[in-house]
Design an enzyme around this catalytic site. Structure first.
Site, PDB file in Angstrom:
ATOM      1  N   ASN A 255      25.617  42.405  45.353  1.00 45.45           N
ATOM      2  CA  ASN A 255      26.108  43.727  44.932  1.00 45.45           C
ATOM      3  C   ASN A 255      25.476  44.134  43.608  1.00 45.45           C
ATOM      4  OD1 ASN A 255      28.206  45.032  46.734  1.00 45.45           O
ATOM      5  ND2 ASN A 255      28.894  42.899  46.713  1.00 45.45           N
TER       6      ASN A 255
ATOM      7  N   HIS B 138      35.909  44.920  46.533  1.00 41.94           N
ATOM      8  CA  HIS B 138      36.704  43.946  47.283  1.00 41.94           C
ATOM      9  C   HIS B 138      36.324  44.052  48.758  1.00 41.94           C
ATOM     10  CE1 HIS B 138      40.071  41.328  48.207  1.00 41.94           C
ATOM     11  NE2 HIS B 138      40.399  42.161  49.177  1.00 41.94           N
TER      12      HIS B 138
HETATM   13  C1  GAR Z   1      31.286  40.223  47.753  1.00 46.31           C
HETATM   14  O1  GAR Z   1      31.484  40.234  49.134  1.00 46.31           O
HETATM   15  C2  GAR Z   1      32.486  40.809  47.030  1.00 46.31           C
HETATM   16  O2  GAR Z   1      33.086  41.856  47.736  1.00 46.31           O
HETATM   17  C3  GAR Z   1      33.377  39.607  46.953  1.00 46.31           C
HETATM   18  O3  GAR Z   1      32.530  38.539  46.644  1.00 46.31           O
HETATM   19  C4  GAR Z   1      31.253  38.794  47.205  1.00 46.31           C
HETATM   20  C5  GAR Z   1      30.196  38.631  46.138  1.00 46.31           C
HETATM   21  O4  GAR Z   1      28.917  38.713  46.701  1.00 46.31           O
HETATM   22  N1  GAR Z   1      34.392  39.792  45.962  1.00 46.31           N
HETATM   23  C6  GAR Z   1      35.613  39.283  46.075  1.00 46.31           C
HETATM   24  O5  GAR Z   1      35.974  38.617  47.011  1.00 46.31           O
HETATM   25  C7  GAR Z   1      36.534  39.596  44.916  1.00 46.31           C
HETATM   26  N2  GAR Z   1      37.883  39.251  45.242  1.00 46.31           N
HETATM   27  P1  GAR Z   1      27.674  39.065  45.806  1.00 46.31           P
HETATM   28  O6  GAR Z   1      27.646  38.047  44.673  1.00 46.31           O
HETATM   29  O7  GAR Z   1      26.498  38.868  46.734  1.00 46.31           O
HETATM   30  O8  GAR Z   1      27.808  40.473  45.330  1.00 46.31           O
END
Ligand code: GAR
Length: 218
Positions: free
Chosen positions: A16, A112
């Site tokens: 992200n 989220h």
């Molecule tokens: C993402 O899917 C985000 O939505 C989730 O962690 C992942 C991080 O991925 N966040 C949560 O679960 C927060 N409660 P990334 O490091 O590739 O962005």
């Protein structure tokens, strides 16, 4: 009006974060990413940020032991030192105290992997599959002291397929995450959002004629 100065907080791979960095390269994007901060020294996203010429910093919580606020004060000092105006949590896996949340009230976003207020907490994709929901998705929201709550800026919905596993569903949701986080930051940094009680109102046209039906009907 200049670009808003944004810091992204990560703990992991930072996909992200990468989507926000990519979006912010557009000349008309109202925000610039000035810092990527991690609580984990070898978070994969740090290298990606550095490769994009963005300053990175690790503030580990370990030295502060159980004193979460002291850890957060250390992070807060770094943010203030860089005149950060907006914070984006992007897979930042530390619970934040009300003190830190207050410092960034109305200026901190989180993503989220579920359509809030459904599936707060962990293992959202497993739980959605177990419930047999047909539509799932992701939410960008302002951070408030209560976890996975706060005014919703944008949501992206995806269909759930009968043959989905948590991994295939997570991958589909993640594609939605990357799109909505960048667009939500564009709205917030561009001053196109307004908080109205528990809701976030957006000065942008809403889609009022598209229906996502799942499973597909012919
Ligand atoms: C993402 O899917 C985000 O939505 C989730 O962690 C992942 C991080 O991925 N966040 C949560 O679960 C927060 N409660 P990334 O490091 O590739 O962005």
């Amino acid at each position: 009006m200049g670009k808003r100065r944004v810091a992204i907080l990560i703990s992991g791979r930072g996909s992200n974060m990468a989507a926000l960095i990519a979006a912010a390269k557009a000349p008309d994007f109202p925000a610039q990413i000035v810092l990527v901060m991690s609580n984990i020294a070898d978070a994969g996203g740090l290298a990606v940020a550095r490769d994009n010429g963005i300053e990175t910093l690790t503030v580990e919580s370990k030295p502060y032991g159980k004193d979460r606020e002291a850890f957060e004060r250390a992070m807060h000092r770094e943010l203030e030192a860089r005149d950060v105006e907006l914070v984006c949590l992007a897979g930042f896996l530390r619970l934040l105290t009300p003190w830190f949340v207050r410092q960034w009230d109305g200026r901190m976003l989180n993503i989220h992997p579920a359509l809030l207020p459904s599936y707060r907490g962990l293992h959202t994709h497993e739980r959605a599959l177990a419930d047999g929901v047909k539509i799932h998705g992701a939410t960008v929201h302002f951070v408030v002291p209560e976890v996975d709550s706060g005014p919703i800026v944008m949501q992206g919905a995806v269909p759930v397929r009968d043959d989905d596993t948590p991994d295939t569903l997570a991958a589909r949701v993640l594609r939605a995450e990357h799109r909505i986080y960048a667009e939500a930051l564009r709205l917030v940094a561009g001053g196109q959002t307004r908080l109205d009680g528990a809701a976030c109102k957006v000065a942008a046209p809403s889609q009022d004629d598209d229906v996502l039906i799942s499973p597909r009907i012919e």
